[in-house]
Design an enzyme around this catalytic site. Structure first.
Site, PDB file in Angstrom:
ATOM      1  N   VAL A 198      -6.091  -1.044  -7.089  1.00  0.00           N
ATOM      2  CA  VAL A 198      -6.135   0.326  -6.576  1.00  0.00           C
ATOM      3  C   VAL A 198      -7.339   1.054  -7.174  1.00  0.00           C
ATOM      4  O   VAL A 198      -8.180   0.467  -7.848  1.00  0.00           O
ATOM      5  CB  VAL A 198      -4.822   1.081  -6.881  1.00  0.00           C
ATOM      6  CG1 VAL A 198      -3.637   0.352  -6.250  1.00  0.00           C
ATOM      7  CG2 VAL A 198      -4.603   1.242  -8.382  1.00  0.00           C
ATOM      8  N   HIS A 245     -10.934  -9.729 -12.716  1.00  0.00           N
ATOM      9  CA  HIS A 245     -11.980  -8.972 -12.033  1.00  0.00           C
ATOM     10  C   HIS A 245     -12.570  -9.828 -10.929  1.00  0.00           C
ATOM     11  O   HIS A 245     -13.374 -10.740 -11.171  1.00  0.00           O
ATOM     12  CB  HIS A 245     -13.053  -8.547 -13.043  1.00  0.00           C
ATOM     13  CG  HIS A 245     -14.193  -7.820 -12.450  1.00  0.00           C
ATOM     14  ND1 HIS A 245     -15.439  -7.730 -13.056  1.00  0.00           N
ATOM     15  CD2 HIS A 245     -14.308  -7.123 -11.272  1.00  0.00           C
ATOM     16  CE1 HIS A 245     -16.251  -7.039 -12.301  1.00  0.00           C
ATOM     17  NE2 HIS A 245     -15.591  -6.668 -11.214  1.00  0.00           N
ATOM     18  N   LYS A 282      -3.456   3.875 -11.972  1.00  0.00           N
ATOM     19  CA  LYS A 282      -3.029   2.521 -12.308  1.00  0.00           C
ATOM     20  C   LYS A 282      -1.731   2.537 -13.119  1.00  0.00           C
ATOM     21  O   LYS A 282      -0.844   1.692 -12.913  1.00  0.00           O
ATOM     22  CB  LYS A 282      -4.144   1.802 -13.073  1.00  0.00           C
ATOM     23  CG  LYS A 282      -5.389   1.513 -12.220  1.00  0.00           C
ATOM     24  CD  LYS A 282      -6.465   0.814 -13.027  1.00  0.00           C
ATOM     25  CE  LYS A 282      -7.743   0.594 -12.230  1.00  0.00           C
ATOM     26  NZ  LYS A 282      -7.576  -0.320 -11.101  1.00  0.00           N
ATOM     27  N   SER A 294     -12.863  -3.174 -12.830  1.00  0.00           N
ATOM     28  CA  SER A 294     -14.186  -3.723 -13.123  1.00  0.00           C
ATOM     29  C   SER A 294     -14.746  -3.197 -14.433  1.00  0.00           C
ATOM     30  O   SER A 294     -15.789  -3.682 -14.895  1.00  0.00           O
ATOM     31  CB  SER A 294     -15.162  -3.388 -11.984  1.00  0.00           C
ATOM     32  OG  SER A 294     -15.308  -1.981 -11.856  1.00  0.00           O
ATOM     33  N   ASP A 316       0.854  -1.184   0.000  1.00  0.00           N
ATOM     34  CA  ASP A 316       0.000   0.000   0.000  1.00  0.00           C
ATOM     35  C   ASP A 316       0.894   1.240   0.000  1.00  0.00           C
ATOM     36  O   ASP A 316       2.120   1.132  -0.037  1.00  0.00           O
ATOM     37  CB  ASP A 316      -0.968  -0.002   1.192  1.00  0.00           C
ATOM     38  CG  ASP A 316      -2.310   0.640   0.828  1.00  0.00           C
ATOM     39  OD1 ASP A 316      -2.287   1.774   0.300  1.00  0.00           O
ATOM     40  OD2 ASP A 316      -3.368   0.026   1.046  1.00  0.00           O
ATOM     41  N   GLU A 321     -10.045   3.145  -9.260  1.00  0.00           N
ATOM     42  CA  GLU A 321     -10.418   3.023 -10.678  1.00  0.00           C
ATOM     43  C   GLU A 321     -10.118   4.310 -11.444  1.00  0.00           C
ATOM     44  O   GLU A 321     -11.022   5.033 -11.867  1.00  0.00           O
ATOM     45  CB  GLU A 321     -11.908   2.674 -10.799  1.00  0.00           C
ATOM     46  CG  GLU A 321     -12.240   1.245 -10.495  1.00  0.00           C
ATOM     47  CD  GLU A 321     -11.840   0.290 -11.629  1.00  0.00           C
ATOM     48  OE1 GLU A 321     -12.659   0.018 -12.511  1.00  0.00           O
ATOM     49  OE2 GLU A 321     -10.683  -0.168 -11.608  1.00  0.00           O
TER      50      GLU A 321
END
Length: 411
Positions: free
Chosen positions: A98, A148, A105, A127, A41, A100
């Site tokens: 992480v 996903h 990303k 997703s 993280d 969206e």
């Protein structure tokens, strides 16, 4: 769907980027499958907090006698929380989980690529963002794939595996080997906005939100959904997830696709609730419902915003609008080649997004009512509520010829 000519994967260590709800869930099921997990993280404190949440959940199971402390200790020992990407160097696969946002990303993928082995797989838990688009920021897109997961990860059986345009057969095969280790049921889909599950459930939820804008009561809509066989009402679900999450996702899609973006039928209602009314979901005390002392109650002020159609609404029509909107979107995904097997679509809809189980899934539903009847009903809905229901020439041709999604076997 696993390429037969690829050697079995030897997956021993995986990386998970993100120690929140989704990342923590992926770390949990991977460690429970016996894999070593490096859970990263933004800083050490957040990574430690992610592992502590897993430890707290396991402690409750020990207290209930559903596991042993020895098993929990072994499980936790397999998870290494850190903020140091260098610890990914021995990972066979890294799952990004992480926020969206393509930009966020991309930064994560850059850090991953700087340290992992050349043969390691990079997967995104997105997703909805097209995998091929995300792969543009990866040096070797053939080793990039979409995985996903569904929330809660430890309880949801489905894993939607998304192939990008350049995803190699080896990457696909090894991703499916990973799914098998996790004892997940995978469906393999081709790339496209929302893939299969997100776009189909989006049609269902979008129709429900649009009906609110027409003056139909959220209570009636949710009750009709449950009467149709859905496990939970769509508006109750969105209140729990927050309306702002859906609104943000739609705006992100707009930024991603620019002029090619088509405004969803639910967008205007979501914008009004989030921006004008400041009713963003249960977490904020108000969404499609009010929340009084922790209890969900109808919002009495709704009719002042959207004049009520109480007494004018046919519950059967409300049910059909949601069911048929979702089934029609599933058909479009099939026609576009996002899925290539109706069974994959039905499995994904049933165990991933709660399509009514008694139907057998959207394609089985269409076969049951008859393709011609489905087309005629959708035409009627399109005439009354919009062209999103309008069947394509491809589907009309199937209806005219009586072509089922599941051909009858010869007796």
């Amino acid at each position: 769907a696993r390429p037969a000519n690829v050697e079995p994967a030897q997956i021993k260590t995986i990386g998970v980027i993100g120690a929140g709800l989704m990342g923590g869930g992926v770390a949990q099921v991977s460690a429970q499958a016996g894999l070593n997990v490096v859970m990263i993280d933004a800083n050490q404190a957040q990574a430690d907090a992610g592992k502590q949440r897993l430890a707290d959940a396991q402690a409750k199971l020990v207290a209930k006698g559903r596991t042993t402390q020895e098993k929990v200790d072994a499980f936790l020992a397999r998870i290494t929380p850190t903020a140091d990407y260098a610890l990914l160097k021995d990972c066979d696969l890294v799952v990004e989980a992480v926020f969206e946002d393509p930009g966020v990303k991309a930064e994560v993928f850059k850090k991953i690529q700087a340290v992992i082995r050349p043969d390691a797989i990079i997967a995104s838990n997105t997703s909805a963002i097209p995998i091929t688009k995300l792969a543009e920021t990866v040096e070797n897109p053939e080793r990039f794939i979409g995985l996903h997961f569904f929330s809660p990860v430890d309880r949801m059986a489905l894993l939607e595996v998304i192939k990008g345009q350049k995803t190699s057969e080896r990457t696909l095969a090894h991703a499916l080997d990973y799914a098998k280790l996790l004892r997940k049921t995978p469906i393999v889909v081709n790339d496209g906005p929302g893939f299969f599950t997100t776009r189909t459930i989006g049609a269902y939820i979008g129709e429900a939100i649009a009906m609110v804008g027409e003056g139909i009561s959220p209570v009636l809509i949710d009750n009709c959904a449950k009467a149709a066989g859905y496990p939970v009402g769509p508006l109750q679900m969105i209140d729990e997830l927050t309306l702002e999450l859906s609104y943000h996702a739609q705006n992100s899609q707009h930024e991603l696709f620019g002029d090619a973006w088509q405004e969803p039928v639910s967008y205007a209602v979501l914008k009004k609730f989030c921006i004008e009314l400041d009713r963003r979901g249960r977490r904020y005390g108000a969404g499609f419902y009010d929340y009084v002392e922790g209890k969900r109650v109808p919002w009495k002020g709704l009719s002042e915003v959207f004049p009520s159609k109480f007494g004018e609404v046919n519950a059967e029509v409300v049910k059909n609008r949601m069911l048929f909107a979702e089934a029609m979107e599933a058909v479009r995904a099939f026609e576009e080649g996002i899925i290539t097997d109706p069974a994959e679509g039905d499995v994904g809809a049933l165990i991933g997004i709660g399509f009514p189980a008694y139907t057998g899934g959207p394609f089985a539903l269409i076969d049951t009512v008859g393709v011609a009847h489905f087309v005629a009903t959708c035409d009627d809905l399109a005439d009354k509520y919009g062209d999103r229901y309008r069947p394509s020439a491809w589907l009309r041709d199937r209806a005219a010829k009586g072509v089922r999604f599941y051909p009858r076997k010869a007796s």
